[in-house]
Design a protein around this motif. Structure first.
Motif, PDB file in Angstrom:
ATOM      1  N   SER A  41      11.446  -7.396  -1.159  1.00  0.00           N
ATOM      2  CA  SER A  41      10.254  -7.620  -0.338  1.00  0.00           C
ATOM      3  C   SER A  41       9.638  -6.294   0.096  1.00  0.00           C
ATOM      4  CB  SER A  41      10.610  -8.460   0.888  1.00  0.00           C
ATOM      5  OG  SER A  41       9.505  -8.588   1.767  1.00  0.00           O
ATOM      6  N   LEU A  42      10.485  -5.364   0.545  1.00  0.00           N
ATOM      7  CA  LEU A  42       9.979  -4.069   0.993  1.00  0.00           C
ATOM      8  C   LEU A  42       9.316  -3.307  -0.153  1.00  0.00           C
ATOM      9  CD1 LEU A  42      12.847  -2.808   3.340  1.00  0.00           C
ATOM     10  CD2 LEU A  42      10.660  -3.836   3.984  1.00  0.00           C
ATOM     11  N   ARG A  43       9.929  -3.383  -1.322  1.00  0.00           N
ATOM     12  CA  ARG A  43       9.335  -2.701  -2.477  1.00  0.00           C
ATOM     13  C   ARG A  43       7.971  -3.297  -2.804  1.00  0.00           C
ATOM     14  NH1 ARG A  43      10.147   2.242  -4.953  1.00  0.00           N
ATOM     15  NH2 ARG A  43       8.632   2.240  -6.642  1.00  0.00           N
ATOM     16  N   LEU A  44       7.898  -4.602  -2.799  1.00  0.00           N
ATOM     17  CA  LEU A  44       6.626  -5.269  -3.089  1.00  0.00           C
ATOM     18  C   LEU A  44       5.567  -4.886  -2.064  1.00  0.00           C
ATOM     19  CD1 LEU A  44       5.544  -7.752  -5.007  1.00  0.00           C
ATOM     20  CD2 LEU A  44       5.597  -8.965  -2.832  1.00  0.00           C
ATOM     21  N   GLN A  45       5.929  -4.925  -0.788  1.00  0.00           N
ATOM     22  CA  GLN A  45       4.967  -4.583   0.263  1.00  0.00           C
ATOM     23  C   GLN A  45       4.469  -3.154   0.121  1.00  0.00           C
ATOM     24  OE1 GLN A  45       6.011  -5.952   4.352  1.00  0.00           O
ATOM     25  NE2 GLN A  45       7.780  -6.881   3.363  1.00  0.00           N
ATOM     26  N   ALA A  46       5.400  -2.223  -0.137  1.00  0.00           N
ATOM     27  CA  ALA A  46       5.017  -0.819  -0.250  1.00  0.00           C
ATOM     28  C   ALA A  46       4.089  -0.598  -1.438  1.00  0.00           C
ATOM     29  CB  ALA A  46       6.264   0.052  -0.386  1.00  0.00           C
ATOM     30  N   GLN A  47       4.409  -1.230  -2.569  1.00  0.00           N
ATOM     31  CA  GLN A  47       3.589  -1.049  -3.772  1.00  0.00           C
ATOM     32  C   GLN A  47       2.213  -1.703  -3.611  1.00  0.00           C
ATOM     33  OE1 GLN A  47       4.516   0.832  -6.659  1.00  0.00           O
ATOM     34  NE2 GLN A  47       5.926   1.490  -5.045  1.00  0.00           N
ATOM     35  N   VAL A  48       2.176  -2.859  -2.979  1.00  0.00           N
ATOM     36  CA  VAL A  48       0.888  -3.519  -2.738  1.00  0.00           C
ATOM     37  C   VAL A  48       0.036  -2.674  -1.803  1.00  0.00           C
ATOM     38  CG1 VAL A  48      -0.217  -5.485  -1.597  1.00  0.00           C
ATOM     39  CG2 VAL A  48       1.631  -5.873  -3.224  1.00  0.00           C
ATOM     40  N   ALA A  49       0.642  -2.179  -0.728  1.00  0.00           N
ATOM     41  CA  ALA A  49      -0.115  -1.382   0.244  1.00  0.00           C
ATOM     42  C   ALA A  49      -0.702  -0.132  -0.408  1.00  0.00           C
ATOM     43  CB  ALA A  49       0.783  -1.006   1.419  1.00  0.00           C
ATOM     44  N   ALA A  50       0.108   0.568  -1.215  1.00  0.00           N
ATOM     45  CA  ALA A  50      -0.364   1.788  -1.865  1.00  0.00           C
ATOM     46  C   ALA A  50      -1.441   1.477  -2.902  1.00  0.00           C
ATOM     47  CB  ALA A  50       0.804   2.512  -2.520  1.00  0.00           C
ATOM     48  N   GLY A  51      -1.207   0.442  -3.708  1.00  0.00           N
ATOM     49  CA  GLY A  51      -2.174   0.091  -4.742  1.00  0.00           C
ATOM     50  C   GLY A  51      -3.476  -0.425  -4.182  1.00  0.00           C
ATOM     51  N   ALA A  52      -3.387  -1.225  -3.130  1.00  0.00           N
ATOM     52  CA  ALA A  52      -4.600  -1.767  -2.511  1.00  0.00           C
ATOM     53  C   ALA A  52      -5.427  -0.668  -1.870  1.00  0.00           C
ATOM     54  CB  ALA A  52      -4.231  -2.822  -1.472  1.00  0.00           C
ATOM     55  N   LYS A  53      -4.752   0.293  -1.248  1.00  0.00           N
ATOM     56  CA  LYS A  53      -5.473   1.411  -0.641  1.00  0.00           C
ATOM     57  C   LYS A  53      -6.230   2.199  -1.705  1.00  0.00           C
ATOM     58  CE  LYS A  53      -4.830   5.526   2.248  1.00  0.00           C
ATOM     59  NZ  LYS A  53      -3.843   6.355   2.987  1.00  0.00           N
ATOM     60  N   ALA A  54      -5.567   2.450  -2.829  1.00  0.00           N
ATOM     61  CA  ALA A  54      -6.206   3.192  -3.912  1.00  0.00           C
ATOM     62  C   ALA A  54      -7.382   2.418  -4.506  1.00  0.00           C
ATOM     63  CB  ALA A  54      -5.181   3.499  -5.005  1.00  0.00           C
ATOM     64  N   ALA A  55      -7.274   1.097  -4.526  1.00  0.00           N
ATOM     65  CA  ALA A  55      -8.329   0.262  -5.111  1.00  0.00           C
ATOM     66  C   ALA A  55      -9.432  -0.075  -4.110  1.00  0.00           C
ATOM     67  CB  ALA A  55      -7.727  -1.028  -5.662  1.00  0.00           C
ATOM     68  N   GLY A  56      -9.191   0.231  -2.832  1.00  0.00           N
ATOM     69  CA  GLY A  56     -10.196  -0.057  -1.814  1.00  0.00           C
ATOM     70  C   GLY A  56     -10.317  -1.527  -1.478  1.00  0.00           C
ATOM     71  N   ILE A  57      -9.194  -2.244  -1.529  1.00  0.00           N
ATOM     72  CA  ILE A  57      -9.231  -3.670  -1.188  1.00  0.00           C
ATOM     73  C   ILE A  57      -8.287  -3.933  -0.020  1.00  0.00           C
ATOM     74  CG2 ILE A  57      -9.791  -4.331  -3.548  1.00  0.00           C
ATOM     75  CD1 ILE A  57      -6.919  -5.248  -3.899  1.00  0.00           C
ATOM     76  N   THR A  58      -8.529  -5.032   0.689  1.00  0.00           N
ATOM     77  CA  THR A  58      -7.683  -5.407   1.809  1.00  0.00           C
ATOM     78  C   THR A  58      -6.713  -6.500   1.375  1.00  0.00           C
ATOM     79  OG1 THR A  58      -9.286  -7.060   2.570  1.00  0.00           O
ATOM     80  CG2 THR A  58      -9.458  -4.829   3.487  1.00  0.00           C
ATOM     81  N   THR A  59      -5.528  -6.505   1.974  1.00  0.00           N
ATOM     82  CA  THR A  59      -4.520  -7.510   1.628  1.00  0.00           C
ATOM     83  C   THR A  59      -3.900  -8.081   2.895  1.00  0.00           C
ATOM     84  OG1 THR A  59      -2.742  -5.861   1.491  1.00  0.00           O
ATOM     85  CG2 THR A  59      -3.945  -6.360  -0.550  1.00  0.00           C
ATOM     86  N   ASN A  60      -3.341  -9.243   2.745  1.00  0.00           N
ATOM     87  CA  ASN A  60      -2.601  -9.907   3.816  1.00  0.00           C
ATOM     88  C   ASN A  60      -1.276 -10.361   3.225  1.00  0.00           C
ATOM     89  OD1 ASN A  60      -2.483 -11.186   6.558  1.00  0.00           O
ATOM     90  ND2 ASN A  60      -2.237 -13.018   5.290  1.00  0.00           N
ATOM     91  N   PHE A  61      -0.159 -10.004   3.856  1.00  0.00           N
ATOM     92  CA  PHE A  61       1.165 -10.320   3.318  1.00  0.00           C
ATOM     93  C   PHE A  61       1.828 -11.435   4.117  1.00  0.00           C
ATOM     94  CE2 PHE A  61       5.795  -9.757   3.226  1.00  0.00           C
ATOM     95  CZ  PHE A  61       6.023  -9.857   1.860  1.00  0.00           C
ATOM     96  N   TYR A  62       2.423 -12.386   3.383  1.00  0.00           N
ATOM     97  CA  TYR A  62       3.191 -13.453   4.025  1.00  0.00           C
ATOM     98  C   TYR A  62       4.472 -13.660   3.240  1.00  0.00           C
ATOM     99  CZ  TYR A  62       4.633 -18.053   5.677  1.00  0.00           C
ATOM    100  OH  TYR A  62       5.357 -19.097   6.190  1.00  0.00           O
ATOM    101  N   GLU A  63       5.602 -13.564   3.928  1.00  0.00           N
ATOM    102  CA  GLU A  63       6.889 -13.858   3.309  1.00  0.00           C
ATOM    103  C   GLU A  63       7.326 -15.254   3.736  1.00  0.00           C
ATOM    104  OE1 GLU A  63       9.788 -10.816   3.558  1.00  0.00           O
ATOM    105  OE2 GLU A  63      11.359 -12.018   2.606  1.00  0.00           O
TER     106      GLU A  63
END
Length: 372
Positions: A41-63
């Motif tokens: 979960s932590l790996r997924l969150q970290a990769q999503v956060a970094a990738g989304a920032k680079a792409a200029g998009i917003t995300t919402n995470f739910y486990e």
């Protein structure tokens, strides 16, 4: 080493009815006995956060299971604690559908479907990246099947890691005079959802195959990873061999690959015509089709980029079209061209077309570039 999550990456959302809308909603289901914010979960969150920032998009995470006050809260029941042997036995004899394990899966499915429905009710432009590992992969796979069409079409990508209900028909063995062979795999046929599955003999998961593995006509938005030495998803038949089952969070591994594909799919969503709605693509009850000889060309037109191909025969399942490895969808078997709009390719952009058999196996395709 696991990268540290960016600030805020671990924050769970407010209840679905009040969480702020985002460009992309990310859902994750942990494995058996896993705690919230597991290493996967932590790996997924970290990769999503970094990738989304680079792409200029917003995300919402739910486990799943992170909101025990909700109507459904996925428990991810353990198969390794003091009750684990009985839980694992119940899972095995029921194919993961009954007893404590099956109950845990059903709650997880309800958790996912309920959350997606609530998000869509609040956010009309909601899009989803859903994923799960181990028991969580079964949960996400079955939730994807349970979603009604109008919600399923909002799922940008469905990533499954170490799924105990894995099904890869090309891994079906055949006993010949020369020994055990895998004729479908050896012919170059691959399931549309196959991603990182190195072992050609991987056929069904430890709890038996979910068949059909995906809803008919919805096989192009899922990626499946099953590491070597992973009894759970069936790459090894020895129940004591599971070292690969704990390697989905490694650097540049399956989770990283899935996040990149999900974000790429979200960012690059060109309009395509005349691709048919996958739900209406005909499926002829024939044997697996051989890959027809193909020639492919790409040409710019005033209305967009014209992708054309020529083949002597029509594959039963139609054609799958990709741009730089991103699935755009399927065409009818008789189609020979599509126009891709709202997209500016370069000379290095790869356009590819491949035939699909009646049981959704991708044959050998061909690629082309603008300069060809």
């Amino acid at each position: 080493m696991l990268a540290a999550a960016p600030p805020g990456a671990l924050a769970q959302p407010a209840p679905p009815a009040s969480a702020p809308c985002a460009d992309l909603d990310v859902i994750f289901a942990r494995g058996s006995g896993g705690k919230l914010n597991s290493v996967e979960s932590l790996r997924l969150q970290a990769q999503v956060a970094a990738g989304a920032k680079a792409a200029g998009i917003t995300t919402n995470f739910y486990e799943l299971g992170s909101r025990p006050d909700q109507q459904y809260a996925y428990p991810a029941v353990s198969v390794n604690d003091e009750k684990g042997a009985l839980t694992a036995l119940g899972a095995k004899v029921s194919g993961g559908q009954a007893f404590e394990y099956g109950r845990s899966v059903r709650i997880g499915v309800a958790d996912a479907v309920h959350y997606i429905a609530q998000r869509v009710e609040k956010c009309k432009d909601a899009r989803f990246f859903i994923s799960g590992v181990s028991q969580g992969a079964q949960v996400i796979g079955e939730a994807y099947r349970e979603l009604p069409d109008n919600l399923r079409e909002l799922v940008i990508f469905n990533a499954l890691f170490g799924d105990p209900k894995l099904y890869l028909p090309e891994g079906q063995p055949e006993l010949t005079a020369a020994g055990i062979t895998y004729p479908r795999y050896e012919r170059g046929e691959r399931s549309e959802w196959r991603r990182g599955v190195p072992d050609p003999s991987t056929f069904v998961g430890s709890l038996g195959a979910r068949t059909p593995y995906l809803p008919e006509g919805w096989t192009h938005t899922t990626g499946l990873w099953c590491n070597d030495n992973d009894f759970v998803c069936g790459s090894d038949l020895n129940p004591l061999v599971d070292s690969g089952h704990h390697q989905y969070d490694v650097e540049n591994g399956p989770i990283d690959q899935a996040v990149r594909e999900a974000l790429d799919r979200f960012v690059h969503r060109p309009a395509v015509t005349p691709l048919v709605d996958a739900r209406t693509t005909s499926r002829e009850p024939t044997a697996v089709t051989q890959s027809p000889a193909l020639s492919v060309s790409v040409n710019p037109t005033p209305g967009g980029t014209l992708l054309s191909w020529d083949a002597a025969t029509n594959p039963s399942g139609g054609w799958v079209v990709q741009v730089d490895g991103v699935y755009l969808g399927k065409t009818q078997p008789g189609a020979r061209s599509i126009t891709i709009t709202d997209f500016a390719p370069t000379r290095s952009t790869e356009f590819s077309v491949a035939p699909i058999s009646a049981d959704n196996l991708i044959g050998v395709g061909r690629a082309a570039y603008l300069h060809e």
